[in-house]
Design a protein around this motif. Structure first.
Motif, PDB file in Angstrom:
ATOM      1  N   VAL A  14      38.334  47.867  54.453  1.00 34.62           N
ATOM      2  CA  VAL A  14      37.091  48.574  54.141  1.00 34.62           C
ATOM      3  C   VAL A  14      35.981  47.537  54.034  1.00 34.62           C
ATOM      4  O   VAL A  14      36.063  46.614  53.219  1.00 34.62           O
ATOM      5  CB  VAL A  14      37.221  49.372  52.829  1.00 34.62           C
ATOM      6  CG1 VAL A  14      35.916  50.108  52.521  1.00 34.62           C
ATOM      7  CG2 VAL A  14      38.401  50.348  52.896  1.00 34.62           C
ATOM      8  N   VAL A  15      34.960  47.695  54.865  1.00 28.14           N
ATOM      9  CA  VAL A  15      33.798  46.818  54.836  1.00 28.14           C
ATOM     10  C   VAL A  15      32.685  47.572  54.122  1.00 28.14           C
ATOM     11  O   VAL A  15      32.407  48.735  54.430  1.00 28.14           O
ATOM     12  CB  VAL A  15      33.353  46.414  56.257  1.00 28.14           C
ATOM     13  CG1 VAL A  15      32.118  45.517  56.206  1.00 28.14           C
ATOM     14  CG2 VAL A  15      34.495  45.727  56.998  1.00 28.14           C
ATOM     15  N   GLY A  16      32.065  46.906  53.151  1.00 31.20           N
ATOM     16  CA  GLY A  16      31.003  47.533  52.381  1.00 31.20           C
ATOM     17  C   GLY A  16      29.693  46.779  52.459  1.00 31.20           C
ATOM     18  O   GLY A  16      29.675  45.549  52.507  1.00 31.20           O
ATOM     19  N   SER A  17      28.605  47.540  52.489  1.00 36.02           N
ATOM     20  CA  SER A  17      27.251  46.980  52.384  1.00 36.02           C
ATOM     21  C   SER A  17      26.871  47.001  50.907  1.00 36.02           C
ATOM     22  O   SER A  17      26.870  48.059  50.278  1.00 36.02           O
ATOM     23  CB  SER A  17      26.260  47.835  53.180  1.00 36.02           C
ATOM     24  OG  SER A  17      26.593  47.827  54.547  1.00 36.02           O
ATOM     25  N   VAL A  18      26.558  45.830  50.355  1.00 35.04           N
ATOM     26  CA  VAL A  18      26.266  45.710  48.927  1.00 35.04           C
ATOM     27  C   VAL A  18      24.877  46.276  48.635  1.00 35.04           C
ATOM     28  O   VAL A  18      23.889  45.886  49.253  1.00 35.04           O
ATOM     29  CB  VAL A  18      26.360  44.240  48.467  1.00 35.04           C
ATOM     30  CG1 VAL A  18      26.060  44.125  46.980  1.00 35.04           C
ATOM     31  CG2 VAL A  18      27.737  43.663  48.795  1.00 35.04           C
ATOM     32  N   ARG A  19      24.813  47.199  47.659  1.00 34.81           N
ATOM     33  CA  ARG A  19      23.559  47.857  47.281  1.00 34.81           C
ATOM     34  C   ARG A  19      23.068  47.440  45.901  1.00 34.81           C
ATOM     35  O   ARG A  19      21.876  47.499  45.625  1.00 34.81           O
ATOM     36  CB  ARG A  19      23.722  49.380  47.320  1.00 34.81           C
ATOM     37  CG  ARG A  19      24.088  49.911  48.672  1.00 34.81           C
ATOM     38  CD  ARG A  19      22.967  49.638  49.648  1.00 34.81           C
ATOM     39  NE  ARG A  19      23.317  50.122  50.973  1.00 34.81           N
ATOM     40  CZ  ARG A  19      22.925  49.557  52.080  1.00 34.81           C
ATOM     41  NH1 ARG A  19      22.182  48.471  52.054  1.00 34.81           N
ATOM     42  NH2 ARG A  19      23.258  50.046  53.242  1.00 34.81           N
ATOM     43  N   ALA A  20      23.992  47.061  45.012  1.00 35.93           N
ATOM     44  CA  ALA A  20      23.606  46.627  43.661  1.00 35.93           C
ATOM     45  C   ALA A  20      24.659  45.652  43.162  1.00 35.93           C
ATOM     46  O   ALA A  20      25.830  45.747  43.536  1.00 35.93           O
ATOM     47  CB  ALA A  20      23.509  47.831  42.719  1.00 35.93           C
ATOM     48  N   ILE A  21      24.239  44.709  42.328  1.00 33.64           N
ATOM     49  CA  ILE A  21      25.160  43.725  41.758  1.00 33.64           C
ATOM     50  C   ILE A  21      24.866  43.559  40.272  1.00 33.64           C
ATOM     51  O   ILE A  21      23.781  43.903  39.800  1.00 33.64           O
ATOM     52  CB  ILE A  21      25.074  42.346  42.462  1.00 33.64           C
ATOM     53  CG1 ILE A  21      23.656  41.765  42.356  1.00 33.64           C
ATOM     54  CG2 ILE A  21      25.524  42.454  43.909  1.00 33.64           C
ATOM     55  CD1 ILE A  21      23.528  40.341  42.895  1.00 33.64           C
ATOM     56  N   GLY A  22      25.840  43.027  39.559  1.00 37.99           N
ATOM     57  CA  GLY A  22      25.652  42.719  38.151  1.00 37.99           C
ATOM     58  C   GLY A  22      26.711  41.742  37.700  1.00 37.99           C
ATOM     59  O   GLY A  22      27.765  41.614  38.326  1.00 37.99           O
ATOM     60  N   GLN A  23      26.415  41.031  36.624  1.00 39.50           N
ATOM     61  CA  GLN A  23      27.412  40.121  36.060  1.00 39.50           C
ATOM     62  C   GLN A  23      27.169  39.937  34.570  1.00 39.50           C
ATOM     63  O   GLN A  23      26.047  39.955  34.099  1.00 39.50           O
ATOM     64  CB  GLN A  23      27.411  38.770  36.777  1.00 39.50           C
ATOM     65  CG  GLN A  23      26.137  37.983  36.683  1.00 39.50           C
ATOM     66  CD  GLN A  23      26.249  36.648  37.398  1.00 39.50           C
ATOM     67  OE1 GLN A  23      27.289  36.000  37.369  1.00 39.50           O
ATOM     68  NE2 GLN A  23      25.176  36.236  38.043  1.00 39.50           N
ATOM     69  N   SER A  24      28.288  39.791  33.857  1.00 35.77           N
ATOM     70  CA  SER A  24      28.205  39.535  32.425  1.00 35.77           C
ATOM     71  C   SER A  24      28.822  38.186  32.084  1.00 35.77           C
ATOM     72  O   SER A  24      28.645  37.681  30.996  1.00 35.77           O
ATOM     73  CB  SER A  24      28.913  40.644  31.639  1.00 35.77           C
ATOM     74  OG  SER A  24      30.277  40.690  32.002  1.00 35.77           O
ATOM     75  N   GLY A  25      29.568  37.618  33.027  1.00 34.07           N
ATOM     76  CA  GLY A  25      30.211  36.324  32.812  1.00 34.07           C
ATOM     77  C   GLY A  25      31.501  36.460  32.038  1.00 34.07           C
ATOM     78  O   GLY A  25      31.883  37.537  31.597  1.00 34.07           O
ATOM     79  N   GLY A  26      32.192  35.363  31.906  1.00 32.89           N
ATOM     80  CA  GLY A  26      33.466  35.336  31.209  1.00 32.89           C
ATOM     81  C   GLY A  26      34.557  34.780  32.101  1.00 32.89           C
ATOM     82  O   GLY A  26      34.331  34.470  33.266  1.00 32.89           O
ATOM     83  N   ALA A  27      35.740  34.675  31.546  1.00 33.57           N
ATOM     84  CA  ALA A  27      36.884  34.141  32.284  1.00 33.57           C
ATOM     85  C   ALA A  27      37.469  35.226  33.185  1.00 33.57           C
ATOM     86  O   ALA A  27      37.705  36.347  32.740  1.00 33.57           O
ATOM     87  CB  ALA A  27      37.946  33.639  31.312  1.00 33.57           C
ATOM     88  N   PRO A  28      37.741  34.903  34.454  1.00 34.50           N
ATOM     89  CA  PRO A  28      38.284  35.892  35.373  1.00 34.50           C
ATOM     90  C   PRO A  28      39.791  36.099  35.200  1.00 34.50           C
ATOM     91  O   PRO A  28      40.504  35.196  34.781  1.00 34.50           O
ATOM     92  CB  PRO A  28      37.992  35.288  36.743  1.00 34.50           C
ATOM     93  CG  PRO A  28      38.059  33.817  36.504  1.00 34.50           C
ATOM     94  CD  PRO A  28      37.480  33.625  35.116  1.00 34.50           C
ATOM     95  N   LEU A  29      40.242  37.291  35.562  1.00 37.65           N
ATOM     96  CA  LEU A  29      41.670  37.579  35.656  1.00 37.65           C
ATOM     97  C   LEU A  29      42.125  37.106  37.029  1.00 37.65           C
ATOM     98  O   LEU A  29      41.457  37.354  38.035  1.00 37.65           O
ATOM     99  CB  LEU A  29      41.914  39.079  35.490  1.00 37.65           C
ATOM    100  CG  LEU A  29      43.356  39.545  35.453  1.00 37.65           C
ATOM    101  CD1 LEU A  29      44.131  38.879  34.309  1.00 37.65           C
ATOM    102  CD2 LEU A  29      43.403  41.068  35.305  1.00 37.65           C
ATOM    103  N   VAL A  30      43.243  36.370  37.083  1.00 40.31           N
ATOM    104  CA  VAL A  30      43.738  35.774  38.318  1.00 40.31           C
ATOM    105  C   VAL A  30      45.153  36.283  38.579  1.00 40.31           C
ATOM    106  O   VAL A  30      45.915  36.539  37.639  1.00 40.31           O
ATOM    107  CB  VAL A  30      43.733  34.222  38.196  1.00 40.31           C
ATOM    108  CG1 VAL A  30      44.315  33.556  39.422  1.00 40.31           C
ATOM    109  CG2 VAL A  30      42.308  33.723  37.941  1.00 40.31           C
ATOM    110  N   PHE A  31      45.507  36.433  39.865  1.00 38.73           N
ATOM    111  CA  PHE A  31      46.847  36.855  40.261  1.00 38.73           C
ATOM    112  C   PHE A  31      47.464  35.730  41.082  1.00 38.73           C
ATOM    113  O   PHE A  31      46.870  35.256  42.059  1.00 38.73           O
ATOM    114  CB  PHE A  31      46.763  38.141  41.080  1.00 38.73           C
ATOM    115  CG  PHE A  31      48.069  38.855  41.214  1.00 38.73           C
ATOM    116  CD1 PHE A  31      48.650  39.486  40.127  1.00 38.73           C
ATOM    117  CD2 PHE A  31      48.716  38.914  42.437  1.00 38.73           C
ATOM    118  CE1 PHE A  31      49.851  40.162  40.245  1.00 38.73           C
ATOM    119  CE2 PHE A  31      49.912  39.588  42.568  1.00 38.73           C
ATOM    120  CZ  PHE A  31      50.485  40.214  41.474  1.00 38.73           C
ATOM    121  N   HIS A  32      48.662  35.278  40.669  1.00 40.52           N
ATOM    122  CA  HIS A  32      49.343  34.183  41.358  1.00 40.52           C
ATOM    123  C   HIS A  32      50.847  34.352  41.195  1.00 40.52           C
ATOM    124  O   HIS A  32      51.323  34.602  40.082  1.00 40.52           O
ATOM    125  CB  HIS A  32      48.884  32.835  40.781  1.00 40.52           C
ATOM    126  CG  HIS A  32      49.519  31.651  41.431  1.00 40.52           C
ATOM    127  ND1 HIS A  32      50.354  30.797  40.754  1.00 40.52           N
ATOM    128  CD2 HIS A  32      49.444  31.179  42.690  1.00 40.52           C
ATOM    129  CE1 HIS A  32      50.768  29.847  41.573  1.00 40.52           C
ATOM    130  NE2 HIS A  32      50.231  30.057  42.754  1.00 40.52           N
TER     131      HIS A  32
END
Length: 168
Positions: A139-157
């Motif tokens: 699925v290819v998406g055209s970005v219309r809005a963004i936001g960020q609050s920051g913090g440590a990301p959840l990672v999968f490994h």
């Protein structure tokens, strides 16, 4: 330059999954609205940036997913990049349970798609195209809005959720 493989090795799906699991990824919850406006979502780690200009991203969904038609049909979705602190919330979206949004705090975003409060960043998108590829749809998406609050990301490994270590 043509790369040739002189001795191709046979492998099964489990071996391939184990090799792909060596690549650490961020964890997202992709959300949209169903036919009757109900919120839908699933945990996805197959997410990537495609282009900055125009702003486009991609992710993939297994072709047999019951919610695939809703993601393509609604015409909009949100990519919620999940925080390490939202592991339990994220697990809800990785399971085939009836109401994944029960107890999950969210607000309506672009075209009413759910934007999760447990996300450290969000991208709200229009569906540009869905491309069948193997047992998935990209699925290819055209970005219309963004936001960020920051913090440590959840990672999968290696088949497990992880938190990000210290910079090296």
């Amino acid at each position: 330059m043509n790369m040739q493989i002189s001795n191709p090795k046979t492998f099964d799906a489990r071996e391939l999954r184990d090799v792909l699991g060596q690549f650490a990824t961020g964890v997202t919850v992709i959300t949209t609205c169903g036919d009757e406006g109900q919120p839908l979502g699933l945990a996805v780690n197959s997410f990537a940036s495609v282009s900055l200009d125009p702003a486009e991203i991609l992710w993939s969904i297994v072709s047999s997913a019951p919610s695939r038609s809703a993601f393509e049909g609604h015409g909009a979705f949100a990519v919620n990049i999940m925080a390490a602190s939202a592991k339990e919330q994220t697990l809800r979206f990785a399971q085939p349970i009836e109401n994944k949004f029960e107890g999950v705090d969210w607000t309506p975003g672009w075209c009413d798609v759910p934007v999760l409060s447990g996300a450290i960043a969000t991208l709200e998108c229009d569906v540009k195209r869905a491309i069948p590829c193997g047992d998935h749809h990209i699925v290819v998406g055209s970005v219309r809005a963004i936001g960020q609050s920051g913090g440590a990301p959840l990672v999968f490994h290696k088949g497990q959720f992880q938190s990000l270590g210290e910079p090296i």
